[in-house]
Enzyme design. Structure first.
Site, short mmCIF file in Angstrom:
data_model
loop_
_atom_site.label_atom_id
_atom_site.label_comp_id
_atom_site.label_asym_id
_atom_site.label_seq_id
_atom_site.Cartn_x
_atom_site.Cartn_y
_atom_site.Cartn_z
NE ARG A 302 63.48 -2.44 96.16
CZ ARG A 302 62.18 -2.58 95.92
NH1 ARG A 302 61.33 -2.69 96.93
NH2 ARG A 302 61.73 -2.64 94.70
CD GLU A 331 63.52 -8.66 99.15
OE1 GLU A 331 62.98 -8.87 98.03
OE2 GLU A 331 63.20 -7.72 99.88
CG HIS A 350 59.50 -7.73 98.07
ND1 HIS A 350 60.74 -7.37 97.64
CD2 HIS A 350 58.68 -6.73 97.61
CE1 HIS A 350 60.70 -6.23 96.97
NE2 HIS A 350 59.44 -5.82 96.94
N1 LIG Z 1 57.43 -3.70 99.15
C1 LIG Z 1 56.96 -3.55 97.93
O1 LIG Z 1 56.46 -4.48 97.33
C2 LIG Z 1 57.00 -2.21 97.30
C3 LIG Z 1 58.02 -1.37 97.58
N2 LIG Z 1 58.08 -0.14 96.99
C4 LIG Z 1 59.18 0.71 97.36
O2 LIG Z 1 58.68 1.83 98.08
C5 LIG Z 1 59.53 2.93 97.90
C6 LIG Z 1 58.71 4.16 97.55
O3 LIG Z 1 58.04 3.98 96.32
P1 LIG Z 1 57.23 5.21 95.68
O4 LIG Z 1 56.57 5.98 96.73
O5 LIG Z 1 56.43 4.67 94.58
O6 LIG Z 1 58.45 6.05 95.09
P2 LIG Z 1 58.49 7.61 94.89
O7 LIG Z 1 59.62 7.87 93.99
O8 LIG Z 1 57.15 8.14 94.52
O9 LIG Z 1 58.84 8.17 96.35
C7 LIG Z 1 60.09 8.05 96.94
C8 LIG Z 1 60.32 9.32 97.73
O10 LIG Z 1 61.50 9.15 98.49
C9 LIG Z 1 62.12 10.41 98.55
N3 LIG Z 1 63.50 10.30 98.95
C10 LIG Z 1 64.59 10.07 98.18
N4 LIG Z 1 65.70 10.08 98.95
C11 LIG Z 1 65.29 10.32 100.22
C12 LIG Z 1 65.97 10.46 101.46
N5 LIG Z 1 67.30 10.34 101.55
N6 LIG Z 1 65.24 10.72 102.57
C13 LIG Z 1 63.90 10.84 102.48
N7 LIG Z 1 63.20 10.73 101.34
C14 LIG Z 1 63.89 10.47 100.23
C15 LIG Z 1 61.92 10.96 97.17
O11 LIG Z 1 62.04 12.37 97.16
C16 LIG Z 1 60.51 10.53 96.86
O12 LIG Z 1 59.57 11.54 97.19
C17 LIG Z 1 60.55 2.50 96.85
O13 LIG Z 1 61.70 2.03 97.52
C18 LIG Z 1 59.90 1.33 96.18
O14 LIG Z 1 60.82 0.49 95.61
C19 LIG Z 1 57.12 0.31 96.13
C20 LIG Z 1 56.09 -0.51 95.80
C21 LIG Z 1 55.96 -1.86 96.33
O1 LIG Z 2 57.51 -2.04 92.93
C1 LIG Z 2 58.35 -2.24 93.80
O2 LIG Z 2 59.26 -1.44 94.10
C2 LIG Z 2 58.30 -3.49 94.54
O3 LIG Z 2 59.07 -3.66 95.46
C3 LIG Z 2 57.41 -4.55 94.09
O4 LIG Z 2 58.25 -5.63 93.78
P1 LIG Z 2 57.69 -6.91 93.05
O5 LIG Z 2 57.25 -6.46 91.69
O6 LIG Z 2 56.55 -7.41 93.85
O7 LIG Z 2 58.82 -7.86 92.99
#
Ligand SMILES: NC(=O)C1=CN([C@@H]2O[C@H](COP(=O)(O)OP(=O)(O)OC[C@H]3O[C@@H](n4cnc5c(N)ncnc54)[C@H](O)[C@@H]3O)[C@@H](O)[C@H]2O)C=CC1
Ligand SMILES: O=C(O)C(=O)COP(=O)(O)O
Length: 614
Positions: A302, A331, A350
């Site tokens: 993010r 965004e 994104h």
């Molecule tokens: N760019 C995109 O399109 C996408 C972005 N994302 C983003 O990626 C990130 C991770 O997603 P997931 O792995 O599925 O989530 P998840 O919940 O599986 O993993 C997040 C991890 O971050 C850790 N965490 C929380 N606070 C923390 C801190 N202060 N320092 C270090 N670690 C910390 C948690 O313990 C957890 O293990 C989220 O922000 C999500 O929104 C996810 C999918 C697509």
């Molecule tokens: O799943 C997430 O956290 C994402 O950032 C993906 O976002 P989107 O569904 O592509 O707008």
């Protein structure tokens, strides 16, 4: 919209909002996880909602009655969803796809729908949730990050928030790797230069990845998949995540280290944590100053976890040599954003979750979760409600009804004007307390107590919140029985302490209002009122009478009700001893006219009576 499914009342209570725990991958070190498709995809053709709580008909199967029996729900979709997910929604709901709505348009539309499905671009603010109050029951986020949804406001409004946490994990991890490699080899810049007619081989000399240290900040689902892939590129991986299990990291061959160690030793830093108040602008001037000179940053998490002005300064002074960004604080970012236009920055709009596979998967995952939630099932991906496993819910289902009925009953025994403060729910069970998850039951007792005395709409999502708001202390107790742990609960008692009762017969020897119920043949029964044992089905309406035990009273009351055309469906008398005080519990289908109740009160031996709607 009334729903036929047995758990719709659950959505009509919760520990604090928590993000779902990371999936703990169990594959051997180095193995890549397949796409984590929705349960539906994994089971091909058979819709198994991730959290089925009853034998309710499958949303995809022949009998759609569970969802639509009492009218089709309406679902508003505000961002593009994968086709299969939309199709599934359309089978059971009226679907309104309206993209790029202004905040005002969204508020207007949301008041007309039962569920809202969004991705990352729709801001589901308190105002939006307020606008949906009374009808909107589910917000589905077709993806992981729920930072665009005001979870507190949703909880207060009793609106369940579900997400699709697994379907886009691989896509996001692959995108992080794509950005990592593209950045290291200046792919985007070289591409633009060549297309501009230049041939600048010396300008775009890159850096190698092999042997370099990559710090993964946030070792959850995406972070661990990035680690596996980066290992394959020959990188040394360290990770920082205060909440990640050490064995999961060890299984992938990754060392979990402190924040300071991670940022000060890494050549590449990849961000994979959620945006929360504690991670907002975590990467600021101070953090960048403590990084290795010339570090490279990848952000597919993010934008808000980075102080973008600080990053720009760090890029300008060379502390950070390159950055690859998929996400931004705002965004789309402003057209003249210096960060976006910086020559050492590679950007994508994104796109982390944007593969066709991930989009189909997330759309199906969210469609299942939203439809399940509309049926009253508790989705496994609920973000702001207790995660109670399907089998537990299924086993407790008759007790859920009993708990709510006991709450409704006990509150109607309170004399007007006496404020309730303490409620105690006591479960008698032969089961080890650790094997009995009573959160749903506590929520339903709260619902039963609060709804009859307020305009609050209470469900599994907001019950604890509403109880706290009203200064209600709900405590729980256990009576451990000998016997078979097969049956989860023998009886549930609800005690209200320090209140006056309008029916003195309901006061226990300790002076609190006390009722107890059991489940018999799957139905809730009232089995104790104060010190009196009774046995009456907790359905419809109930008249409780206290009298001196003597012959003929049942007949007198029965004939009054009969004359008034009130059907008695159950009757039970409990007494402390023959000829002493007795309680008569009468279940009636219709609400008796005031006159009938007065006539019952006028029977000389009736000392008190109360009419209760269940
Ligand atoms: N760019 C995109 O399109 C996408 C972005 N994302 C983003 O990626 C990130 C991770 O997603 P997931 O792995 O599925 O989530 P998840 O919940 O599986 O993993 C997040 C991890 O971050 C850790 N965490 C929380 N606070 C923390 C801190 N202060 N320092 C270090 N670690 C910390 C948690 O313990 C957890 O293990 C989220 O922000 C999500 O929104 C996810 C999918 C697509
Ligand atoms: O799943 C997430 O956290 C994402 O950032 C993906 O976002 P989107 O569904 O592509 O707008």
């Amino acid at each position: 919209m009334a729903l036929a499914a047995p758990f719709c009342h659950l959505l009509a209570a919760p520990p604090p909002a928590t993000a779902p725990a990371a999936d703990a991958p169990r594959e051997p070190a180095g193995a890549l996880a397949p796409h984590r498709a929705s349960p539906l995809l994994r089971r091909r053709g058979r819709l198994l909602l991730a959290c089925r709580v009853s034998a309710a008909p499958s949303a995809r199967g022949g009998d759609a009655a569970g969802v639509v029996a009492a009218g089709r729900p309406t679902v508003l979709v505000t961002e593009k969803l994968g086709a299969a997910g939309l199709e599934l929604l359309r089978r059971f709901a009226n679907v309104d796809c309206a993209y790029e709505l202004t905040a005002e348009e969204l508020r207007a539309k949301v008041s007309l729908v039962d569920a809202l499905v969004v991705r990352s671009a729709t801001r589901v603010t308190r105002e939006v949730l307020e606008a949906g109050r009374g009808r909107l029951r589910v917000v589905g986020r077709a993806g992981v990050g729920i930072d665009n949804v005001d979870l507190q406001a949703a909880t207060e409004a009793g609106c369940l928030v579900v997400n699709a946490p697994t379907a886009n994990t691989v896509a996001a991890a692959e995108h992080a790797i794509a950005l990592l490699t593209a950045m290291a080899r200046n792919v985007a810049q070289a591409d633009a230069s060549l297309k501009a007619g230049k041939w600048q081989r010396n300008k775009y000399v890159g850096v190698s990845l092999v042997g370099k240290t990559l710090a993964i900040m946030g070792f959850g689902k995406v972070g661990s998949e990035v680690a596996r892939r980066a290992k394959g590129l020959g990188m040394d991986i360290i990770a920082h995540d205060p909440y990640a299990p050490v064995d999961r990291a060890r299984a992938i061959g990754v060392d979990l280290v402190s924040f300071d160690e991670a940022i000060s030793t890494a050549d590449f830093v990849s961000l994979h944590m959620p945006l929360t108040p504690s991670t907002a602008k975590l990467f600021d001037d101070e953090t960048f100053a403590n990084m290795k000179k010339g570090v490279r940053i990848i952000n597919v998490a993010r934008g808000g976890v980075v102080d973008e002005d600080a990053l720009l300064r760090a890029l300008d002074n060379g502390t950070v040599s390159q950055a690859a960004l998929d996400v931004f604080t705002e965004e789309p970012p402003p057209k003249d954003s210096k960060l976006v236009h910086h020559e050492n920055v590679t950007v994508t709009p994104h796109l982390g979750a944007s593969t066709s596979e991930a989009q189909e998967g997330a759309a199906l995952e969210i469609a299942e979760a939203v439809l399940g939630a509309l049926k009253g099932e508790l989705a496994a991906t609920a973000v702001n409600a207790p995660m109670v496993p399907a089998e537990v819910l299924s086993e407790l289902s008759p007790y859920v009804v009993l708990a709510e009925k006991l709450g409704r009953l006990v509150i109607q025994l309170v004399a007007g004007g006496s404020g309730i403060k303490g409620v105690k729910v006591v479960y008698s069970s032969a089961r080890d307390p650790d094997d009995l998850d009573t959160r749903v039951l506590r929520a339903m007792v709260t619902k039963g107590i609060v709804e009859p005395i307020s305009s609050a709409f209470i469900n599994i999502v907001n019950a604890d919140y509403v109880a706290k708001q009203r200064g209600l202390r709900i405590s729980e107790g256990r009576i451990l029985l000998d016997g078979s742990p097969e049956i989860p609960i023998d009886s549930i008692q609800v005690h209200l302490a320090n209140v006056e009762s309008k029916f003195a017969g309901a006061l226990s020897d300790e002076g609190d209002i006390r009722v107890e119920g059991e489940v018999k043949d799957g139905k809730p029964h009232l089995t104790l009122v104060g010190p009196f044992s009774v046995d009456v089905s907790l359905e419809g309406n109930l008249i409780l009478c206290r009298q001196v035990d003597q012959p003929g009273i049942i007949g007198k009351v029965g004939s009054i009700l009969g004359k008034m055309n009130v059907n008695v469906n159950f009757m039970s008398v409990g007494r402390t001893a023959p000829g002493k005080q007795a309680i008569m519990a009468i279940g009636v289908d219709e609400e008796p006219e005031k006159e009938a109740l007065k006539l019952i009160g006028d029977i000389p031996s009736v000392e008190e009576f109360v009419f209760v709607k269940l």
